[in-house]
Scaffold this motif. Sequence first.
Motif, PDB file in Angstrom:
ATOM      1  N   MET A   1       0.760  -1.182   0.313  1.00  0.00           N
ATOM      2  CA  MET A   1       0.099  -0.242   0.027  1.00  0.00           C
ATOM      3  C   MET A   1       0.730   1.202  -0.208  1.00  0.00           C
ATOM      4  O   MET A   1       0.886   2.207  -0.766  1.00  0.00           O
ATOM      5  N   ARG A   2       1.980   1.070   0.387  1.00  0.00           N
ATOM      6  CA  ARG A   2       2.935   2.783   0.737  1.00  0.00           C
ATOM      7  C   ARG A   2       3.086   2.421  -0.769  1.00  0.00           C
ATOM      8  O   ARG A   2       3.527   3.401  -1.111  1.00  0.00           O
ATOM      9  N   GLN A   3       3.758   1.552  -1.497  1.00  0.00           N
ATOM     10  CA  GLN A   3       3.526   1.819  -3.008  1.00  0.00           C
ATOM     11  C   GLN A   3       2.671   2.336  -3.787  1.00  0.00           C
ATOM     12  O   GLN A   3       2.924   3.210  -4.605  1.00  0.00           O
ATOM     13  N   ALA A   4       1.246   1.800  -3.820  1.00  0.00           N
ATOM     14  CA  ALA A   4       0.423   2.215  -4.783  1.00  0.00           C
ATOM     15  C   ALA A   4       0.226   3.393  -3.856  1.00  0.00           C
ATOM     16  O   ALA A   4      -0.587   4.547  -4.181  1.00  0.00           O
ATOM     17  N   GLY A   5      -0.469   3.933  -2.770  1.00  0.00           N
ATOM     18  CA  GLY A   5      -0.530   4.833  -2.405  1.00  0.00           C
ATOM     19  C   GLY A   5      -2.094   4.447  -2.244  1.00  0.00           C
ATOM     20  O   GLY A   5      -2.681   4.463  -2.603  1.00  0.00           O
ATOM     21  N   GLU A   6      -2.777   6.134  -1.240  1.00  0.00           N
ATOM     22  CA  GLU A   6      -4.516   6.008  -1.742  1.00  0.00           C
ATOM     23  C   GLU A   6      -4.885   6.017  -2.934  1.00  0.00           C
ATOM     24  O   GLU A   6      -6.107   6.157  -3.100  1.00  0.00           O
ATOM     25  N   LEU A   7      -4.265   7.241  -3.609  1.00  0.00           N
ATOM     26  CA  LEU A   7      -4.490   7.362  -5.110  1.00  0.00           C
ATOM     27  C   LEU A   7      -4.673   5.774  -5.699  1.00  0.00           C
ATOM     28  O   LEU A   7      -6.357   5.816  -6.739  1.00  0.00           O
ATOM     29  N   GLY A   8      -3.775   5.151  -5.949  1.00  0.00           N
ATOM     30  CA  GLY A   8      -4.047   3.695  -6.235  1.00  0.00           C
ATOM     31  C   GLY A   8      -4.862   3.410  -5.750  1.00  0.00           C
ATOM     32  O   GLY A   8      -6.404   2.258  -6.406  1.00  0.00           O
ATOM     33  N   LEU A   9      -5.718   3.325  -4.068  1.00  0.00           N
ATOM     34  CA  LEU A   9      -6.428   2.406  -3.549  1.00  0.00           C
ATOM     35  C   LEU A   9      -8.013   2.890  -4.360  1.00  0.00           C
ATOM     36  O   LEU A   9      -8.314   2.187  -4.782  1.00  0.00           O
ATOM     37  N   ILE A  10      -7.974   4.589  -4.333  1.00  0.00           N
ATOM     38  CA  ILE A  10      -9.609   5.140  -4.772  1.00  0.00           C
ATOM     39  C   ILE A  10      -9.434   4.555  -6.263  1.00  0.00           C
ATOM     40  O   ILE A  10     -10.545   4.019  -6.556  1.00  0.00           O
ATOM     41  N   ARG A  11      -8.159   4.716  -7.445  1.00  0.00           N
ATOM     42  CA  ARG A  11      -8.600   3.527  -8.608  1.00  0.00           C
ATOM     43  C   ARG A  11      -8.985   2.877  -8.824  1.00  0.00           C
ATOM     44  O   ARG A  11      -9.841   1.839  -9.343  1.00  0.00           O
ATOM     45  N   LEU A  12      -8.503   1.613  -7.842  1.00  0.00           N
ATOM     46  CA  LEU A  12      -8.803   0.454  -7.914  1.00  0.00           C
ATOM     47  C   LEU A  12     -10.309   0.474  -7.443  1.00  0.00           C
ATOM     48  O   LEU A  12     -11.403  -0.473  -7.259  1.00  0.00           O
ATOM     49  N   VAL A  13     -10.990   0.841  -6.042  1.00  0.00           N
ATOM     50  CA  VAL A  13     -12.018   0.955  -6.123  1.00  0.00           C
ATOM     51  C   VAL A  13     -13.509   1.586  -6.466  1.00  0.00           C
ATOM     52  O   VAL A  13     -14.025   1.636  -7.048  1.00  0.00           O
ATOM     53  N   ARG A  14     -12.885   2.777  -7.743  1.00  0.00           N
ATOM     54  CA  ARG A  14     -13.790   2.719  -8.664  1.00  0.00           C
ATOM     55  C   ARG A  14     -13.908   1.247  -9.917  1.00  0.00           C
ATOM     56  O   ARG A  14     -14.645   1.520 -10.477  1.00  0.00           O
ATOM     57  N   ARG A  15     -12.419   1.131  -9.965  1.00  0.00           N
ATOM     58  CA  ARG A  15     -12.365  -0.577 -10.506  1.00  0.00           C
ATOM     59  C   ARG A  15     -13.072  -0.712 -10.524  1.00  0.00           C
ATOM     60  O   ARG A  15     -14.571  -1.119 -11.296  1.00  0.00           O
ATOM     61  N   MET A  16     -13.472  -1.391  -9.072  1.00  0.00           N
ATOM     62  CA  MET A  16     -14.513  -2.663  -8.634  1.00  0.00           C
ATOM     63  C   MET A  16     -15.744  -1.622  -8.948  1.00  0.00           C
ATOM     64  O   MET A  16     -16.660  -2.751  -8.750  1.00  0.00           O
ATOM     65  N   ALA A  17     -16.402  -0.483  -8.549  1.00  0.00           N
ATOM     66  CA  ALA A  17     -17.320  -0.107  -8.511  1.00  0.00           C
ATOM     67  C   ALA A  17     -17.927  -0.242 -10.248  1.00  0.00           C
ATOM     68  O   ALA A  17     -19.324  -0.602 -10.210  1.00  0.00           O
ATOM     69  N   GLY A  18     -17.287  -0.413 -10.935  1.00  0.00           N
ATOM     70  CA  GLY A  18     -17.394  -0.597 -12.710  1.00  0.00           C
ATOM     71  C   GLY A  18     -17.856   0.664 -13.514  1.00  0.00           C
ATOM     72  O   GLY A  18     -18.148   2.148 -12.625  1.00  0.00           O
ATOM     73  N   ALA A  19     -17.879   0.447 -14.552  1.00  0.00           N
ATOM     74  CA  ALA A  19     -18.252   1.776 -15.002  1.00  0.00           C
ATOM     75  C   ALA A  19     -19.479   2.066 -15.494  1.00  0.00           C
ATOM     76  O   ALA A  19     -19.906   2.970 -15.970  1.00  0.00           O
ATOM     77  N   GLU A  20     -20.501   1.271 -15.246  1.00  0.00           N
ATOM     78  CA  GLU A  20     -21.602   1.817 -16.014  1.00  0.00           C
ATOM     79  C   GLU A  20     -22.538   1.834 -14.415  1.00  0.00           C
ATOM     80  O   GLU A  20     -22.321   1.492 -14.378  1.00  0.00           O
TER      81      GLU A  20
END
Length: 335
Positions: A1-20
């Motif tokens: 997580m230190r490498q991905a950072g909070e913004l990386g985690l947020i991008r992951l969450v947005r992907r998991m939520a779906g584009a549509e």
Amino acid sequence: MRQAGELGLIRLVRRMAGAEPAPGVLTGIGDDTAVLALTPGASLLATTDLLIEDVHFRRAWASPGDIGWKALAVNLSDVAAMGGIPRFALVALALPGVATIEEAAEFFQGFAALAHAHGVALVGGDTSSSPDGWMVNVTVLGEHAGRPRLRAHARPGQLVAVTGSLGRSAAGLRLLEGCRPAAGLPDDADAELVAAHLRPRPRVAEGQWLGAATGIQAMMDLSDGLATDLGHICAESSVGADVWIDRLPIAAATRAAAAAIGGDPVRWAAGGGEDYELLVTLDAAAAPAVARDLAAATGTALTVVGQIRSGREVAFLDAHGQSVAMGAGYEHFRD
């Protein structure tokens, strides 16, 4: 997580939520708040649960996917207990720096699997670093178009009933804690009980059916154990209750585990907690038809286990009508 950072985690969450965008989601993840459309005339249901590592789960045996699933399941169970329709979820997740982005992805995969099964859209939340351990807070928003079945609706003479079976989660926890026998418990029973603890299945369809059924009065979910949760109904309704312990629905796998490791299946059923079944009070005349029709509609059994009476306390009675001491379920700050 230190490498991905909070913004990386947020991008992951947005992907998991779906584009549509999901139905009812006017604005999802990305703004200060989600903008959601509700069904005209429906009441809004809101519930939230906090899960803390080593209080609600242990990483020694709960995978990130298990944690994600259960974090949503316990909230869906609350909506089910109102007879409502779950629609939207928000997740606040705090992770220690040693956690990996792969573990975060697995968490959201478990969460998304259950969300998809119930048509729930992930619409926001928050992320943070944690000084020690995982912390998860999930909020679920739902709808109810009619009259929710509240805890305060129990009256003397009504029967007490539960869906499914009780004690499986408590038995599964004992197995996970290392109480597995060298022999005597079939693999399928072991798997059933462990799954009941790690990935409970909230009774959403059953809650909606029961919430619309004639004769159902009070309703709640069984999260802390029958002894404690029925006590909540009694307190809110200013009544007492008798529970007939010989009628408690206990699965064969639970009884097999108790025999193999020396547990008490009745005490697991009465006070073990985390079954996430539904507890209802209902009019005595309606009980046979409700049980029959619920089984036909959902495949889930409804078992009468007691009766509401005057008084305040919950009593557990054996087959001879004698009172049996039964410990209460879990309570934070006391257990």
